[in-house]
Scaffold this motif. Structure first.
Motif, mmCIF file in Angstrom:
data_model
loop_
_atom_site.group_PDB
_atom_site.id
_atom_site.type_symbol
_atom_site.label_atom_id
_atom_site.label_comp_id
_atom_site.label_asym_id
_atom_site.label_seq_id
_atom_site.Cartn_x
_atom_site.Cartn_y
_atom_site.Cartn_z
ATOM 1 N N ASP A 196 18.788 -2.855 1.148
ATOM 2 C CA ASP A 196 18.868 -1.860 0.053
ATOM 3 C C ASP A 196 17.207 -1.212 -0.135
ATOM 4 O OD1 ASP A 196 18.601 -0.849 -2.105
ATOM 5 O OD2 ASP A 196 18.508 -2.671 -3.409
ATOM 6 N N SER A 254 15.774 0.007 -2.432
ATOM 7 C CA SER A 254 14.563 -0.128 -3.403
ATOM 8 C C SER A 254 13.841 -1.917 -2.989
ATOM 9 C CB SER A 254 15.372 -0.404 -4.904
ATOM 10 O OG SER A 254 16.406 -1.689 -4.563
ATOM 11 N N ARG A 260 10.434 -0.344 -1.286
ATOM 12 C CA ARG A 260 9.933 0.830 -2.590
ATOM 13 C C ARG A 260 8.988 -0.128 -2.891
ATOM 14 N NH1 ARG A 260 14.522 5.016 -4.315
ATOM 15 N NH2 ARG A 260 14.682 6.660 -1.942
ATOM 16 N N LYS A 261 9.885 -1.153 -3.496
ATOM 17 C CA LYS A 261 8.906 -2.163 -4.260
ATOM 18 C C LYS A 261 7.616 -2.545 -3.454
ATOM 19 C CE LYS A 261 9.986 -6.014 -6.920
ATOM 20 N NZ LYS A 261 10.756 -7.418 -6.906
#
Length: 619
Positions: free
Chosen positions: A572, A574, A577-578
């Motif tokens: 993923d 995300s 990005r986190k």
């Protein structure tokens, strides 16, 4: 002959005091070597080139920094065939414009001056400057052409040039070779015939002028004097007329060419005094020495105090060396009357001194002497001149350091200007004019000394010539131009203070006062240079140049980034990005609390003379 030099109280009619003045590299020290040999004061086995240049730095660079005096015996046969013994006091002087004050002090101890000109190069700017100094003191001028043995020598042409300036006949110009010794005997005989003997009253209270002094680690202050009236003898009490301090004369003697104790010094004699004084401030150059028992009523006219032209900060790399630097400057100031200093502090560099110098070479030599003779490791800030600032409220401020620049509204700023004399072949007139106009110069006049040589007179701001003006002049004229300058008051100018900001904080060591038109170029140059010199930090560092609150140039040092995605092989987006957002937040927090670490080497490299850095590299 050497025993004659040891006799005391020589008849003043048998004394001749003279100095050698010339441009750099015209052969003063080599001619002095031949005089030492011919008069027999130095044995052949002890002889070495540039014998009177005592400092290692003088011998390495091939320049004279300190004027040196020496007593020479000379025997002359008169018209009736009777031999007469004379004493010659010779002072060998420096040639560089920064050491003109050494020359002016030497002239006070003399009645005559040998004006030395290179027979292959002719009259140069500093030759004229030293000639005018000697004429101001009403000295007898003996014009001499040196280096007549060179294949490129053109003595007839340059003899005519000298005769035109001095106001004599070309046949009166003596021709010598300091290297081979040709014509030096005639020159010494000419000095005895032309230079007047010293005048003074042997029965009056003693008065002697201090024209130089040096600090000896073992013996304290060694003071060089020229006796004008009366006589000085060992063990008598002497008084310094400016301070009123009294001392006992432990030793008195002559320099021939090594120090030799004598039974005293009489009228017209030049020698040294040792009082055992350790405090460097008690033997001031230009002071009058008199007897404490029967003091003189009036002191001799002293010297004009040398005024510093260029200021720079000197800081020890190791802060614990600060007391050693203070002691070293104290001792060096005795050897060098033109050096001034006062304590200052810098946020970036710690404790140090704001030093005043007569020019860039003077600054360079002083720094090198501090490093060599006292073992100090130093950083020097960018040199700047003295500005006078008038504020809106009518008050005045003298600015010698960019950090002293006033924050309030400024009505007018005055900068020092100098009168420059440039001598060069006439083919370079156009390129010299272009250079001077680019440095805000105003042409004051132009004269042709001969068909092929021209003298240009310009008024220039001192700030424009202290950096790389001389280097630019030499490169544009293939090394043929020579430069001399003297202070000529001040003028109003549009000047601004450019601050260099790291992470929004001003670094005072990099600040500079520049002309408004040059501010953008200075800001660009410093930000670019610092971007290369300062190592990357954990966060992005902006380097900005600012005038007040206005940013005129900027460079960024990119942050060192850790690869936080190294453990993410896919999956993923995300998650990635986190992790990146988390890193960004950390960098932002670090930026608010982090300080930029500027290594010492970056300061040294950024503050080193730009002239050297900007020179084109040799292939």
């Amino acid at each position: 002959m050497s025993s004659f030099a040891d006799t005391t109280f020589t008849d003043p009619a048998r004394i001749r005091n003279f100095c050698i003045i010339a441009h750099i590299d015209h052969g003063k020290s080599t001619l002095a070597d031949r005089m030492l040999q011919l008069t027999g004061v130095v044995e052949e086995r002890q002889m070495r080139a540039q014998y009177l240049d005592r400092m290692d730095i003088e011998r390495e660079r091939g320049i004279t920094i300190k004027a040196q005096n020496v007593r020479l015996p000379w025997r002359v046969r008169d018209a009736d065939g009777i031999e007469q013994d004379y004493v010659l006091h010779l002072i060998d002087t420096p040639g560089h414009v920064d050491f003109t004050y050494e020359v002016s002090r030497a002239l006070e101890a003399c009645e005559g001056a040998v004006l030395l000109v290179d027979a292959a190069q002719g009259i140069e700017a500093q030759t004229l400057a030293n000639l005018y100094l000697a004429l101001d003191k009403d000295l007898t001028i003996i014009p001499v052409l040196n280096k007549i043995d060179l294949p490129a020598a053109d003595p007839d042409r340059y003899a005519a040039e000298i005769a035109h300036i001095v106001g004599c006949d070309p046949s009166d110009v003596l021709r010598v070779s300091g290297k081979t010794g040709a014509g030096v005997v005639d020159l010494l005989n000419h000095v005895i015939a032309e230079v007047p003997p010293p005048v003074g009253d042997p029965g009056a209270p003693s008065r002697a002028m201090i024209f130089d002094s040096v600090y000896d680690t073992y013996r304290g202050v060694v003071t060089y004097v020229r006796v004008v009236d009366g006589r000085l003898t060992p063990r008598e009490k002497i008084k310094m007329m400016s301070t009123g301090a009294t001392h006992e004369l432990l030793e008195i003697g002559i320099v021939s060419p090594e120090p030799k104790p004598t039974q005293g010094l009489g009228v017209g004699e030049v020698g040294y005094l040792i009082t055992g004084v350790k405090d460097v401030r008690q033997s001031k150059v230009g002071d009058t020495v008199t007897s404490a028992r029967i003091p003189a009523a009036e002191p001799l006219t002293g010297y004009r105090e040398p005024r510093p032209m260029v200021y720079s900060g000197l800081y020890p790399v190791d802060g614990s060396d600060y007391p050693d630097l203070r002691d070293a400057l104290d001792k060096l100031q005795l050897n060098d009357a033109a050096l001034t200093y006062e304590p200052e502090t810098s946020v970036a560099l710690g404790f140090g001194f704001r030093c005043g110098f007569l020019g860039l070479l003077h600054m360079e030599i002083t720094r090198e002497r501090l490093q060599r003779e006292f073992g100090l490791d130093l950083i020097s800030t960018a040199p700047n001149v003295v500005y006078r600032v008038e504020l809106e409220d009518g008050s005045e401020l003298i600015v010698t350091n960019p950090s002293d620049w006033p924050a309030g509204k400024v009505r007018c700023i005055y900068e020092p200007v100098v009168k420059c004399t440039i001598l060069a072949p006439s083919e370079f007139v156009g390129t010299i004019m272009e250079l001077c106009q680019s440095r805000r110069g105003e042409l004051g006049g132009m004269d042709y000394l001969s068909e092929s040589r021209v003298e240009l007179r310009y008024t220039l701001p001192l700030a424009e010539i202290i950096f790389d003006f001389f280097d630019s002049l030499k490169s544009r004229t293939r090394g043929y131009a020579s430069l001399d300058y003297e202070e000529a008051g001040e003028q109003s100018a549009q000047l601004v203070k450019v601050d260099i900001l790291l992470q929004g904080e001003a670094v005072d060591a990099f600040s500079a006062i520049v002309h408004k038109d040059a501010a953008f170029a200075y800001g660009n140059k410093m930000t670019t240079k610092l971007r290369e010199l300062i190592p990357r930090q954990q966060f992005e560092v902006p380097i900005q140049a600012a005038i007040g609150s206005k940013i005129i140039a900027r460079e960024n040092i990119r942050a060192i980034r850790k690869d936080v995605l190294a453990k993410c092989y896919g999956g993923d987006i995300s998650r990635k990005r986190k992790l990146l957002e988390k890193q960004k937040e950390g960098k932002k927090r670090m930026k608010t609390i982090g300080r930029v670490d500027v290594p010492q080497e970056a300061f040294v490299a950024a503050l080193s003379s730009d002239a050297a850095a900007d020179q084109p590299k040799k292939k």
